[in-house]
Scaffold this motif. Structure first.
Motif, PDB file in Angstrom:
ATOM      1  N   THR A 192      -7.035  -2.738   0.239  1.00 40.74           N
ATOM      2  CA  THR A 192      -7.842  -1.617   0.692  1.00 40.74           C
ATOM      3  C   THR A 192      -7.079  -0.329   0.395  1.00 40.74           C
ATOM      4  O   THR A 192      -5.870  -0.347   0.105  1.00 40.74           O
ATOM      5  CB  THR A 192      -8.135  -1.694   2.199  1.00 40.74           C
ATOM      6  N   ALA A 193      -7.769   0.789   0.491  1.00 38.18           N
ATOM      7  CA  ALA A 193      -7.108   2.068   0.217  1.00 38.18           C
ATOM      8  C   ALA A 193      -5.953   2.305   1.176  1.00 38.18           C
ATOM      9  O   ALA A 193      -4.861   2.730   0.770  1.00 38.18           O
ATOM     10  CB  ALA A 193      -8.130   3.203   0.313  1.00 38.18           C
ATOM     11  N   ARG A 194      -6.160   2.038   2.454  1.00 43.61           N
ATOM     12  CA  ARG A 194      -5.094   2.266   3.431  1.00 43.61           C
ATOM     13  C   ARG A 194      -3.913   1.322   3.194  1.00 43.61           C
ATOM     14  O   ARG A 194      -2.753   1.719   3.351  1.00 43.61           O
ATOM     15  CB  ARG A 194      -5.634   2.122   4.851  1.00 43.61           C
ATOM     16  N   GLU A 195      -4.204   0.076   2.831  1.00 44.64           N
ATOM     17  CA  GLU A 195      -3.113  -0.857   2.528  1.00 44.64           C
ATOM     18  C   GLU A 195      -2.304  -0.369   1.329  1.00 44.64           C
ATOM     19  O   GLU A 195      -1.066  -0.394   1.350  1.00 44.64           O
ATOM     20  CB  GLU A 195      -3.684  -2.244   2.243  1.00 44.64           C
ATOM     21  N   ALA A 196      -2.999   0.058   0.293  1.00 46.16           N
ATOM     22  CA  ALA A 196      -2.313   0.533  -0.909  1.00 46.16           C
ATOM     23  C   ALA A 196      -1.466   1.761  -0.598  1.00 46.16           C
ATOM     24  O   ALA A 196      -0.308   1.866  -1.039  1.00 46.16           O
ATOM     25  CB  ALA A 196      -3.331   0.839  -2.008  1.00 46.16           C
ATOM     26  N   LEU A 197      -2.020   2.700   0.138  1.00 45.88           N
ATOM     27  CA  LEU A 197      -1.275   3.919   0.465  1.00 45.88           C
ATOM     28  C   LEU A 197      -0.048   3.609   1.320  1.00 45.88           C
ATOM     29  O   LEU A 197       1.006   4.234   1.153  1.00 45.88           O
ATOM     30  CB  LEU A 197      -2.191   4.911   1.179  1.00 45.88           C
ATOM     31  N   ALA A 198      -0.192   2.650   2.237  1.00 42.40           N
ATOM     32  CA  ALA A 198       0.958   2.272   3.071  1.00 42.40           C
ATOM     33  C   ALA A 198       2.065   1.671   2.213  1.00 42.40           C
ATOM     34  O   ALA A 198       3.256   1.965   2.422  1.00 42.40           O
ATOM     35  CB  ALA A 198       0.516   1.291   4.147  1.00 42.40           C
ATOM     36  N   LEU A 257      -3.997  11.113  -0.309  1.00 40.15           N
ATOM     37  CA  LEU A 257      -4.529  10.077  -1.199  1.00 40.15           C
ATOM     38  C   LEU A 257      -3.616   9.884  -2.406  1.00 40.15           C
ATOM     39  O   LEU A 257      -4.085   9.451  -3.468  1.00 40.15           O
ATOM     40  CB  LEU A 257      -5.940  10.450  -1.668  1.00 40.15           C
ATOM     41  N   ARG A 258      -2.355  10.122  -2.262  1.00 40.14           N
ATOM     42  CA  ARG A 258      -1.413  10.157  -3.390  1.00 40.14           C
ATOM     43  C   ARG A 258      -1.557   8.920  -4.279  1.00 40.14           C
ATOM     44  O   ARG A 258      -1.247   7.802  -3.880  1.00 40.14           O
ATOM     45  CB  ARG A 258       0.014  10.260  -2.903  1.00 40.14           C
ATOM     46  N   GLY A 259      -2.089   9.136  -5.492  1.00 38.98           N
ATOM     47  CA  GLY A 259      -2.163   8.074  -6.471  1.00 38.98           C
ATOM     48  C   GLY A 259      -3.264   7.065  -6.277  1.00 38.98           C
ATOM     49  O   GLY A 259      -3.302   6.050  -6.977  1.00 38.98           O
ATOM     50  N   LEU A 260      -4.186   7.280  -5.343  1.00 35.47           N
ATOM     51  CA  LEU A 260      -5.247   6.311  -5.072  1.00 35.47           C
ATOM     52  C   LEU A 260      -6.346   6.436  -6.123  1.00 35.47           C
ATOM     53  O   LEU A 260      -6.928   7.504  -6.294  1.00 35.47           O
ATOM     54  CB  LEU A 260      -5.842   6.549  -3.681  1.00 35.47           C
ATOM     55  N   PRO A 261      -6.688   5.358  -6.848  1.00 29.21           N
ATOM     56  CA  PRO A 261      -7.740   5.452  -7.865  1.00 29.21           C
ATOM     57  C   PRO A 261      -9.135   5.461  -7.237  1.00 29.21           C
ATOM     58  O   PRO A 261      -9.410   4.717  -6.291  1.00 29.21           O
ATOM     59  CB  PRO A 261      -7.533   4.188  -8.711  1.00 29.21           C
ATOM     60  N   ILE A 262     -10.006   6.311  -7.782  1.00 29.41           N
ATOM     61  CA  ILE A 262     -11.363   6.484  -7.260  1.00 29.41           C
ATOM     62  C   ILE A 262     -12.336   6.529  -8.423  1.00 29.41           C
ATOM     63  O   ILE A 262     -12.097   7.186  -9.437  1.00 29.41           O
ATOM     64  CB  ILE A 262     -11.461   7.778  -6.418  1.00 29.41           C
ATOM     65  N   GLY A 263     -13.446   5.806  -8.298  1.00 30.49           N
ATOM     66  CA  GLY A 263     -14.517   5.860  -9.279  1.00 30.49           C
ATOM     67  C   GLY A 263     -15.528   6.934  -8.916  1.00 30.49           C
ATOM     68  O   GLY A 263     -15.745   7.229  -7.737  1.00 30.49           O
ATOM     69  N   PRO A 320     -10.633   0.763  -5.371  1.00 30.73           N
ATOM     70  CA  PRO A 320     -10.786   0.646  -3.911  1.00 30.73           C
ATOM     71  C   PRO A 320     -11.823   1.580  -3.310  1.00 30.73           C
ATOM     72  O   PRO A 320     -12.375   1.277  -2.241  1.00 30.73           O
ATOM     73  CB  PRO A 320      -9.389   0.977  -3.380  1.00 30.73           C
ATOM     74  N   ILE A 321     -12.097   2.703  -3.953  1.00 35.23           N
ATOM     75  CA  ILE A 321     -13.027   3.713  -3.438  1.00 35.23           C
ATOM     76  C   ILE A 321     -13.874   4.204  -4.601  1.00 35.23           C
ATOM     77  O   ILE A 321     -13.371   4.360  -5.724  1.00 35.23           O
ATOM     78  CB  ILE A 321     -12.282   4.931  -2.830  1.00 35.23           C
TER      79      ILE A 321
END
Length: 446
Positions: free
Chosen positions: A13-19, A72-78, A164-165
């Protein structure tokens, strides 16, 4: 039939990845590489993307790792391919706009970039996000089924572990319906709570920026970035006040949705929720037709320049609307606007005593596609009323395909509804029949 769930970074999930990124166990480059590998293997069938350049996505990820800042550092989004991006084309899935570069970011994209997100690429959509040329996207659970529309690729990409988002938009049911069919969390916020500056206008009174995620907590993460205020919410479903509103189109519910609503009610009552049936007042009967009248009137304004330039080269349904084939008058429009304004106030009042209102997301399971993207039967009135809606996945129908339910409530109760979805989602998954749970270990689209 369902999706394989490999234990790799693309399924975080986004939160898991960010953590993990925060503690140095994962980089944005690692995450984007995992998503790109998933896309490489799966997207020849799922076809969720209209534009994606792997080298460019990796370059953005490495830049995000170097910067190391932002929530959201580095989180990929479509991004749905009607939403403007300065560095990617926005084609609206229209042959008339191939290679179209607005050269600006939509407000939503600019906010996410500023928060450190990596804009991966553009997700496929029904043409102009209305009833035009269908997306090439397939339902990731069953290639013979539609992912829904118009935010087809956005929902499928999240459901399939490709990102993830993702961002979508809704004018009728274009966020919630694909979320139900594909089995993801999604929110259509209160109208205009998130800026709709910078995407193709269809009907300005209804157009709403929404987003998809694999958890309610991830919906809340993006809501926070968009500046939506947090709200008090019960800490558990025990004692929570939930209204069941089947709406005035309940007769159109298929067995899968009837069963899903019954299962959701039973799960809520077993968890200790105080469940009440909510009957909409008779004047709400006219809301579906009011949605059509207002939407088509505003489309005649929004697409006038395109119609004068392209004429009958546009798809036939849009041409029919531009010609006002239904014969709607200004008096019809005024009456529809007045009815919707009255009913917004009424629903705010009748929903206020409840922590959430549970209502169907769709008529049933995803229909066989690709031409039939399903109907916005159970979505239109909430879009018309400007109410926030959260799709909660977890249940399945007789074909073991996802069937979501919607939590709604008064305008501006968005983050409370997300919190309620976080409580409801796990008990719906637990209530899913054993056979459907076992099937989730399999692999779709072989």
């Amino acid at each position: 039939m369902s999706i394989a769930t490999e234990d790799t970074a693309n399924w975080l999930t986004a939160r898991e990845a960010l953590a993990q990124m925060a503690r140095g166990a994962l980089s944005s480059a690692d995450l984007v590489a995992a998503c790109l590998e998933r896309i490489r293997r799966r997207d020849p069938v799922v076809r969720a993307w209209t534009y994606l350049v792997p080298a460019a996505a990796m370059a953005k990820a490495k830049a995000a790792d170097a910067a190391g800042t932002g929530p959201l550092r580095g989180l990929p989004i479509g991004i749905k391919d009607i939403i403007y991006t300065h560095d990617m084309p926005t084609s609206f899935n229209s042959p008339h706009f191939r290679g179209h570069f607005p050269n600006i970011d939509a407000a939503s994209v600019a906010i996410l970039r500023d928060a450190g997100a990596v804009m991966m690429g553009k997700n496929d959509t029904v043409e102009f996000a209305v009833n035009g040329r269908r997306a090439a996207t397939m339902n990731p659970h069953d290639r013979t089924r539609t992912p829904g529309g118009s935010s087809s690729g956005s929902a499928a990409a999240v459901a399939d572990g490709q990102v993830p988002i993702s961002l979508g938009t809704q004018t009728g049911g274009s966020v919630i319906r694909p979320a139900s069919y594909c089995g993801t969390y999604a929110i259509k916020p209160t109208w205009n709570l998130v800026s709709h500056e910078g995407f193709k206008v269809c009907a300005a009174s209804f157009d709403t920026l929404g987003w998809y995620a694999r958890s309610a907590e991830d919906l809340d993460l993006i809501a926070e970035v968009f500046g939506i205020e947090a709200q008090p919410c019960p800490g558990s479903l025990d004692g929570a006040r939930i209204a069941i509103c089947k709406t005035l189109v309940w007769h159109m519910a298929e067995p899968a949705t009837v069963a899903a609503m019954d299962q959701a009610r039973a799960a809520l009552e077993a968890a200790g929720a105080i469940v009440t049936d909510l009957q909409l007042p008779p004047e709400f009967d006219g809301l579906t037709e009011a949605h059509r009248v207002i939407m088509q009137a505003e489309m005649r304004s929004a697409f006038l320049a395109d119609y004068r330039r392209l004429g009958d080269a546009l798809y036939p349904q849009l041409v029919s609307i531009m010609r006002n084939a239904a014969g709607d008058s200004r008096e019809d429009l005024r009456a529809a606007q007045n009815l919707s304004a009255r009913c917004r106030c009424v629903f705010d009042d009748i929903a206020a005593p409840f922590d959430a209102v549970l209502t169907p997301s769709t008529s049933g399971e995803a229909p066989v596609g690709p031409e039939d993207t399903g109907a916005a039967t159970f979505n239109r009135i909430w879009t018309l009323l400007h109410m926030p809606c959260v799709n909660v996945p977890g249940l399945t129908g007789p074909s073991q395909l996802p069937v979501g339910v919607t939590l709604t409530g008064p305008r501006y109760s968005d983050r409370r509804l997300i919190s309620m979805a976080a409580l409801l989602g796990p008990i719906l998954s637990a209530a899913r029949p054993k056979a459907a749970k076992q099937s989730s270990k399999g692999t779709a689209l072989q």
